[in-house]
Design an enzyme around this catalytic site. Structure first.
Site, PDB file in Angstrom:
ATOM      1  N   LYS A  36       0.770  -1.224   0.068  1.00 41.11           N
ATOM      2  CA  LYS A  36      -0.101  -0.053   0.013  1.00 41.11           C
ATOM      3  C   LYS A  36       0.833   1.194   0.019  1.00 41.11           C
ATOM      4  O   LYS A  36       1.772   1.495   0.880  1.00 41.11           O
ATOM      5  CB  LYS A  36      -0.855   0.151   1.135  1.00 41.11           C
ATOM      6  CG  LYS A  36      -1.973  -1.104   1.338  1.00 41.11           C
ATOM      7  CD  LYS A  36      -2.776  -1.248   2.571  1.00 41.11           C
ATOM      8  CE  LYS A  36      -3.561   0.403   2.880  1.00 41.11           C
ATOM      9  NZ  LYS A  36      -4.232   0.279   4.129  1.00 41.11           N
ATOM     10  N   ILE A  37       0.665   2.138  -0.821  1.00 37.69           N
ATOM     11  CA  ILE A  37       1.481   3.597  -1.113  1.00 37.69           C
ATOM     12  C   ILE A  37       0.563   4.605  -1.157  1.00 37.69           C
ATOM     13  O   ILE A  37      -0.298   4.406  -2.097  1.00 37.69           O
ATOM     14  CB  ILE A  37       2.371   3.146  -2.345  1.00 37.69           C
ATOM     15  CG1 ILE A  37       3.359   1.988  -2.292  1.00 37.69           C
ATOM     16  CG2 ILE A  37       3.136   4.669  -2.199  1.00 37.69           C
ATOM     17  CD1 ILE A  37       3.931   1.915  -3.534  1.00 37.69           C
TER      18      ILE A  37
END
Length: 218
Positions: free
Chosen positions: A86-87
């Protein structure tokens, strides 16, 4: 529909996975902090519960693109296969998504509050984009409408990126988000039970038992 658990509470994760059709787990730094465990320890415990068939979304904490990419490698090294990094959709986050996508990483663009944030993440190579429904509602913006717009834009553009709606505070938000075309939802453990609850269902079960128990000698 893909149902994911948004939690780092391993007892609740085990319980929900035992009872419900679950496709994966989502975590973030706040969830990890609430669990009070080292990230590697927590992820190892979660993997022991869900195996590697289910998705596990683990967020990078770094801020620059180069550091995010290095952290993504470390996350996947200890999280194993079927891990989605997740970014957050910052400028450096989009750069990291673009470069990690080229290397074959599975990616989720997160902390999304506008359709264009989602579109940029999708075009950069994100497999999922995660709009925050309740956080948008809390600032007098229609989070469900934003999620619907993102879903439509991605579909119209012919992109394979899926909307993974997050941040729900009640069942109605979950229901309406699904009704507007979103097919991946990450939900807190408490809301799973509430999605099933209805007093008429309970009354019906009690009535069945009262009427039929004398005759069910099997």
């Amino acid at each position: 529909m893909k149902y994911l658990i948004d939690s780092g509470d391993t007892e609740q994760i085990a319980r929900i996975c035992d009872y419900y059709p679950i496709d994966g787990i989502t975590t973030n730094p706040s969830i990890v902090a609430k669990a009070g465990k080292d990230l590697k320890t927590l992820i190892t415990e979660i993997r022991a519960i869900i195996g590697h068939e289910k998705m596990l979304h683990v967020q990078a904490l770094s801020e620059t693109a180069d550091d995010i990419m290095e952290e993504a490698k470390r996350i996947c090294d200890f999280s194993g296969e079927n891990t989605y990094v997740k970014i957050p959709v910052t400028v450096d986050g989009i750069k990291a998504i673009k470069n990690l996508h080229k290397k074959g990483y599975k990616l989720t663009g997160t902390a999304i509050f506008t359709p264009q944030q989602a579109m940029l993440a999708a075009c950069a190579g994100a497999d999922f984009v995660a709009p925050y429904i309740n956080r948008l509602d809390n600032i007098s913006t229609n989070g469900i409408e934003i999620a619907e717009n993102i879903h439509k834009m991605l579909s119209d553009a012919g992109l394979d990126t899926e909307v993974l709606a997050a941040s729900f505070s009640n069942v109605e938000q979950i229901h309406m988000t699904a009704m507007h075309g979103v097919t991946a939802l990450t939900i807190s453990p408490a809301l799973f039970d509430k999605m099933l609850y209805h007093p008429l269902t309970i009354n019906a079960v009690h009535e069945f038992i009262a009427n039929g128990s004398k005759y069910y000698n099997i």
